[in-house]
Design an enzyme around this catalytic site. Structure first.
Site, PDB file in Angstrom:
ATOM      1  N   LYS A  85       0.849  -1.189   0.000  1.00 24.20           N
ATOM      2  CA  LYS A  85       0.000   0.000   0.000  1.00 24.20           C
ATOM      3  C   LYS A  85       0.886   1.241   0.000  1.00 24.20           C
ATOM      4  CE  LYS A  85      -4.400   1.020   2.247  1.00 24.20           C
ATOM      5  NZ  LYS A  85      -5.168   0.895   3.487  1.00 24.20           N
TER       6      LYS A  85
HETATM    7  O1  G3P Z   1      -9.440   1.796   4.342  1.00 20.94           O
HETATM    8  C1  G3P Z   1      -9.108   3.054   4.853  1.00 20.94           C
HETATM    9  C2  G3P Z   1      -9.741   3.227   6.158  1.00 20.94           C
HETATM   10  O2  G3P Z   1      -9.080   2.485   7.111  1.00 20.94           O
HETATM   11  C3  G3P Z   1      -9.899   4.605   6.615  1.00 20.94           C
HETATM   12  O3  G3P Z   1     -11.095   4.622   7.275  1.00 20.94           O
HETATM   13  O4  G3P Z   1     -12.774   5.412   8.835  1.00 20.94           O
HETATM   14  O5  G3P Z   1     -10.322   6.007   9.159  1.00 20.94           O
HETATM   15  O6  G3P Z   1     -11.654   7.038   7.330  1.00 20.94           O
HETATM   16  P1  G3P Z   1     -11.474   5.839   8.205  1.00 20.94           P
END
Ligand code: G3P
Length: 215
Positions: A83
């Site tokens: 990633k």
């Molecule tokens: O896949 C990316 C994710 O982990 C981010 O999610 O909820 O932190 O915006 P969030």
């Protein structure tokens, strides 16, 4: 459509694996930090539970550093997907890795132009963060639709991996648009099963069955 679980917590991955519908796992430095463990150890353990793409993110921000980390991550297991952040160095690294047939997931994508760059660089996956766009008053689902259109216009094979998915409605929306993958927390995955009419219908069936079988 593929379902990935977005977590580094082994217990959650084991629980989701029992459902038999999890195709892969994504992590990021925040999710790994929550485990309190070394990324390499977590990723190695995840690879033993889920036989599918497992994303592990680089920490370096320069090309040389990203390449170095990427090659170490890719050695952990054949299913590891490297990633990379959507920066100049990240796109350059992505191109270099895709030329070496190492799978990549370009993350922190917030615009269709960024998604176009990742596809040009041969990314295996592009991760548009839809929940974070919603957080700032934009529509994350619109971004998925734009990327779908642009990728289809030119036949790019980079898979759209809807990320920052927070709830079942996000999953519904990106599925309707045609996202290739949605990565989600366990809470969103489990919410997909839920419908009040299912619960009510099942309750009635069981009650009728019990009444019919009373002595
Ligand atoms: O896949 C990316 C994710 O982990 C981010 O999610 O909820 O932190 O915006 P969030």
């Amino acid at each position: 459509m593929e379902f990935f679980l977005d977590t580094g917590i082994i217990e959650e991955i084991k629980e989701a694996a029992l459902l038999g519908i999890v195709d892969g796992v994504t992590t990021n430095p925040t999710l790994i930090a929550k485990t309190g463990r070394k990324q390499e150890d977590v990723i190695r353990e995840i690879c033993q539970i889920i036989d599918g793409p497992i994303s592990a993110e680089v920490i370096a921000t320069d090309y040389e550093g990203m390449m170095k980390e990427a090659l170490v991550l890719a050695e952990i297991h054949p299913n590891v997907v490297v990633k990379l952040p959507l920066t100049e160095a990240g796109i350059r690294t992505c191109k270099e890795l895709s030329d070496k047939s190492i799978k990549t997931n370009v993350t922190l994508c917030f615009s269709v132009n960024q998604a176009l760059l990742a596809a040009k660089a041969g990314a295996t996956y592009i991760s548009p963060f839809i929940g974070r766009l919603d957080d700032i008053g934009q529509n994350g689902n619109d971004l998925i639709a734009e990327i779908r259109q642009v990728y289809d216009n030119y036949g790019f094979t980079t898979k759209i991996l809807a990320a920052s998915v927070r709830h079942a409605f996000h999953v519904r929306e990106v599925a309707l648009i045609g996202s290739d993958v949605a990565t989600m927390p366990l809470s969103a995955l489990k919410a997909l099963y839920k419908h009040p009419m299912t619960d009510k219908g099942l309750e009635a069936f069981l009650k009728d069955h019990a009444n019919a079988n009373k002595k």
